[in-house]
Design a protein around this motif. Structure first.
Motif, PDB file in Angstrom:
ATOM      1  N   THR A  62       0.725  -1.440   0.480  1.00 36.51           N
ATOM      2  CA  THR A  62       0.218  -0.054  -0.660  1.00 36.51           C
ATOM      3  C   THR A  62       0.619   1.261   0.235  1.00 36.51           C
ATOM      4  N   GLY A  63       2.173   0.881   0.495  1.00 41.47           N
ATOM      5  CA  GLY A  63       2.905   2.025   0.284  1.00 41.47           C
ATOM      6  C   GLY A  63       2.255   3.194   1.787  1.00 41.47           C
ATOM      7  N   TYR A  64       1.393   2.070   3.024  1.00 41.93           N
ATOM      8  CA  TYR A  64       1.329   2.960   4.021  1.00 41.93           C
ATOM      9  C   TYR A  64       1.801   2.332   5.406  1.00 41.93           C
ATOM     10  N   ALA A  65       2.324   3.366   6.153  1.00 41.08           N
ATOM     11  CA  ALA A  65       2.585   2.223   7.383  1.00 41.08           C
ATOM     12  C   ALA A  65       1.337   2.072   8.039  1.00 41.08           C
ATOM     13  N   PRO A  66       2.340   0.761   9.066  1.00 39.90           N
ATOM     14  CA  PRO A  66       0.954  -0.095   9.924  1.00 39.90           C
ATOM     15  C   PRO A  66       0.125   0.690  10.610  1.00 39.90           C
ATOM     16  N   CYS A 359       9.974   1.388  -1.598  1.00 32.59           N
ATOM     17  CA  CYS A 359       9.671   0.352  -2.434  1.00 32.59           C
ATOM     18  C   CYS A 359       8.216   0.548  -3.393  1.00 32.59           C
ATOM     19  N   THR A 360       7.158   1.089  -2.495  1.00 35.96           N
ATOM     20  CA  THR A 360       6.205   1.234  -2.842  1.00 35.96           C
ATOM     21  C   THR A 360       6.664   2.887  -3.642  1.00 35.96           C
ATOM     22  N   ALA A 361       6.575   3.566  -3.738  1.00 35.97           N
ATOM     23  CA  ALA A 361       6.463   4.464  -4.342  1.00 35.97           C
ATOM     24  C   ALA A 361       8.040   4.566  -5.225  1.00 35.97           C
ATOM     25  N   GLY A 368       6.116   4.715 -14.551  1.00 35.95           N
ATOM     26  CA  GLY A 368       5.572   5.924 -14.739  1.00 35.95           C
ATOM     27  C   GLY A 368       4.794   6.320 -14.127  1.00 35.95           C
ATOM     28  N   LEU A 369       4.193   5.960 -13.165  1.00 35.48           N
ATOM     29  CA  LEU A 369       3.065   6.205 -12.431  1.00 35.48           C
ATOM     30  C   LEU A 369       3.125   7.811 -10.807  1.00 35.48           C
ATOM     31  N   ASP A 370       1.870   7.935 -10.803  1.00 34.08           N
ATOM     32  CA  ASP A 370       1.622   8.375  -9.386  1.00 34.08           C
ATOM     33  C   ASP A 370       2.103   8.433  -8.606  1.00 34.08           C
ATOM     34  N   ALA A 371       3.284   8.334  -7.473  1.00 30.77           N
ATOM     35  CA  ALA A 371       3.109   7.800  -6.450  1.00 30.77           C
ATOM     36  C   ALA A 371       2.935   8.410  -5.727  1.00 30.77           C
ATOM     37  N   ALA A 372       2.398   8.861  -5.248  1.00 32.76           N
ATOM     38  CA  ALA A 372       1.378  10.421  -4.644  1.00 32.76           C
ATOM     39  C   ALA A 372       0.672   9.490  -3.095  1.00 32.76           C
ATOM     40  N   ARG A 378       8.657   6.621   0.305  1.00 32.59           N
ATOM     41  CA  ARG A 378       9.556   7.844  -0.889  1.00 32.59           C
ATOM     42  C   ARG A 378      10.324   7.192  -2.007  1.00 32.59           C
ATOM     43  N   SER A 379      10.280   7.470  -3.263  1.00 34.58           N
ATOM     44  CA  SER A 379      11.123   6.880  -4.094  1.00 34.58           C
ATOM     45  C   SER A 379      12.652   7.281  -3.917  1.00 34.58           C
ATOM     46  N   LEU A 380      13.061   5.837  -3.796  1.00 37.32           N
ATOM     47  CA  LEU A 380      15.023   5.192  -3.998  1.00 37.32           C
ATOM     48  C   LEU A 380      15.424   5.726  -4.899  1.00 37.32           C
ATOM     49  N   LEU A 381      14.349   5.910  -6.384  1.00 30.90           N
ATOM     50  CA  LEU A 381      15.859   5.843  -6.934  1.00 30.90           C
ATOM     51  C   LEU A 381      16.615   7.090  -7.128  1.00 30.90           C
ATOM     52  N   PRO A 382      16.490   8.081  -6.754  1.00 34.16           N
ATOM     53  CA  PRO A 382      17.450   9.598  -6.881  1.00 34.16           C
ATOM     54  C   PRO A 382      18.937   8.838  -6.106  1.00 34.16           C
TER      55      PRO A 382
END
Length: 506
Positions: A62-66, A359-361, A368-372, A378-382
């Motif tokens: 989900t990208g949500y904290a527990p 990992c979710t974001a 190429g999708l909205d991670a909001a 938070r995306s790790l790509l940077p």
């Protein structure tokens, strides 16, 4: 750099980071994963949001904290929490499906009870439960199709419970060839799915997300002879925290030690357990190698990002404990995290505090999708690209209980860790001086400033997130000036917002 859209997500269960060569293990347990680290990015401060299977896996989904997704306990030992994600809950897999992805999950699901992986859009066999479901129809069919022998074990390792009964099974010798192990079966099914997805990708340009989730090396460590005896117990260096006294610690930790029967077993047994655990890691590493070889054979290696991580760690005797539980030590919260994105720099090592949640974001950005919608991610790509970016200098984790409700919150900085335990004593560790977390310095007068600073920071993070655990902290600890009525009655906001006039009746 054009970001590859395909994603292979490799996940284990209850996996200590120090079992991998890339994290310092000298025994040759993980050559495949070590190569992934060498050709990608290794995160040295990768944490689980919570050291319990279902809540951690729900956070990945989900990208949500527990505290936010509210799936707080494993079904098998749930004592009152909800057992499935709410209808309409955001998940990354549904976003990927909507964007035209093939999405598969081979292996451990364990995100709830009634709702299965297929309900969220995952292809793959239905494999419920917390450990290898050896009576599963698809696994039994695999054994039959390949004329492989059934599951059989001996040499069981267990201690004695406080009530005199036999302890939980911790390890055993498996009387099956490697090809019959559940781990080999999972890798085989993953390769078959990968081949189907590769055909769709090459014919129709249809990208894929494929997850391979092993049930191990979660205890009990049940492996064939080759892995049961692969590592010499005499060469195992026992963790320094094995000398834990629990002095100045929450009493629940000593109770958990008794539950996991540590003191009822000889030190030689504990060494053997760690040796077998390492053998289990080696078995899984080899199966991951089979999948990586298949990806290369199918021409996908340069077009597929590869993750490796786990849901949480394992004690294996550290702090006289096994499994995981209400003790927020590094052994079970700091976990391995590797990510290789084709075209990104190789051999990158990052020291930022990151989370399984991130990992979710990252998955969504790769697609190429909205991670909001993954609000706590938070995306790790940077970081993977080697960029210097502003990042939080601490990390907050949470726990809600396992065999019984037991709420905890933890904040970790470069040097210190604060754990808030409402039922008993709080914990503060100086990780530069005491990396094994043996000495709780919370009550030392000279640590007053440090614990106040950490308590205030933790409080502010929880309030900002909306984690209502902070209400307990409001009245119990020095958290600075309050701007609201902590009773939440709405009857006396003036006392706290500064609007009460002088001379008013107290």
């Amino acid at each position: 750099m054009t970001t590859p859209r395909n994603i292979l997500f490799l996940m284990t269960d209850q996996h200590r980071s120090d079992t991998l060569g890339t994290y310092g293990n000298p025994a040759g347990t993980s050559p495949v994963l070590d190569e992934l680290a060498r050709t990608g990015t290794r995160f040295d401060r990768w944490y689980t949001p919570t050291a319990i299977c279902t809540p951690a896996r729900a956070s990945l989904l989900t990208g949500y904290a527990p505290f936010r997704h509210k799936l707080l306990a494993n079904h098998e030992r749930n004592v009152g929490y909800i057992e499935d994600l709410s209808d309409g809950q955001f998940t990354f897999v549904e976003s990927l499906r909507d964007a035209g992805y093939n999405t598969g999950l081979i292996g451990k699901w364990h995100v709830g009870n009634e709702k299965r992986a297929a309900d969220f859009g995952f292809d793959g066999p239905d494999l419920p439960g917390w450990h290898n479901p050896i009576d599963n129809a698809d696994y039994l069919a695999y054994l039959d199709e390949n004329a492989l022998p059934p599951y059989e074990i001996s040499d069981r390792i267990r201690g004695t419970l406080p009530n005199g009964g036999p302890g939980n099974l911790l390890a055993a010798r498996l009387h099956q060839p490697v090809e019959a192990t559940f781990e080999y079966y999972l890798a085989t099914r993953a390769i078959e799915q990968l081949e189907r997805y590769a055909e769709d990708y090459q014919r129709d340009d249809k990208p894929f997300y494929l997850a391979l989730h092993f049930f191990g090396p979660h205890l009990p460590y049940i492996v064939p002879d080759e892995y049961f005896d692969m590592f010499d117990p005499e060469q195992i260096e026992m963790p320094k925290s094995m000398f834990e006294t629990f002095e100045g610690k929450p009493p629940v930790q000593k109770n958990y030690s008794a539950h996991w029967t540590f003191d009822s077993m000889d030190i030689e047994v504990s060494r053997k357990l760690i040796a077998v655990y390492w053998g289990y890691v080696k078995l899984i590493d080899e199966q991951i190698g089979r999948v990586m070889d298949a990806m290369t054979r199918l021409g996908l290696a340069d077009e597929t990002s590869v993750f490796f991580t786990c849901d949480h760690g394992e004690f294996t005797g550290s702090h006289r404990l096994h499994d995981k539980g209400p003790a927020m030590y590094e052994d079970i919260y700091r976990t391995p995290g590797l990510l290789r994105v084709p075209g990104a720099p190789e051999g990158v090592v990052r020291e930022e505090f990151v989370s399984l949640l991130d990992c979710t974001a990252t998955i969504l950005e790769l697609a190429g999708l909205d991670a909001a919608p993954a609000v706590d991610s938070r995306s790790l790509l940077p970081l993977v690209r080697g960029e210097e970016v502003a990042w939080e200098e601490d990390i907050v984790c949470e726990f809600h209980g396992h065999h019984f409700p037991y709420p905890q919150r933890m904040i970790r900085t470069d040097r210190f860790k604060l754990v808030v335990n409402p039922d008993s004593v709080n914990e503060l560790y100086d990780l530069h001086v005491d990396p094994d977390e043996l000495l709780n310095v919370y009550e030392l007068p000279e640590m007053f400033g440090t614990r106040t600073e950490l308590m205030t920071r933790l409080y502010s993070v929880l309030r900002e997130r909306g984690d209502k655990f902070y209400h307990w902290m409001t009245s119990m600890y020095d958290v600075g000036e309050l701007g609201y009525d902590p009773t939440l009655s709405g009857l006396d906001e003036a006392t706290y917002d500064g609007s009460r006039t002088e001379g008013a009746t107290p």
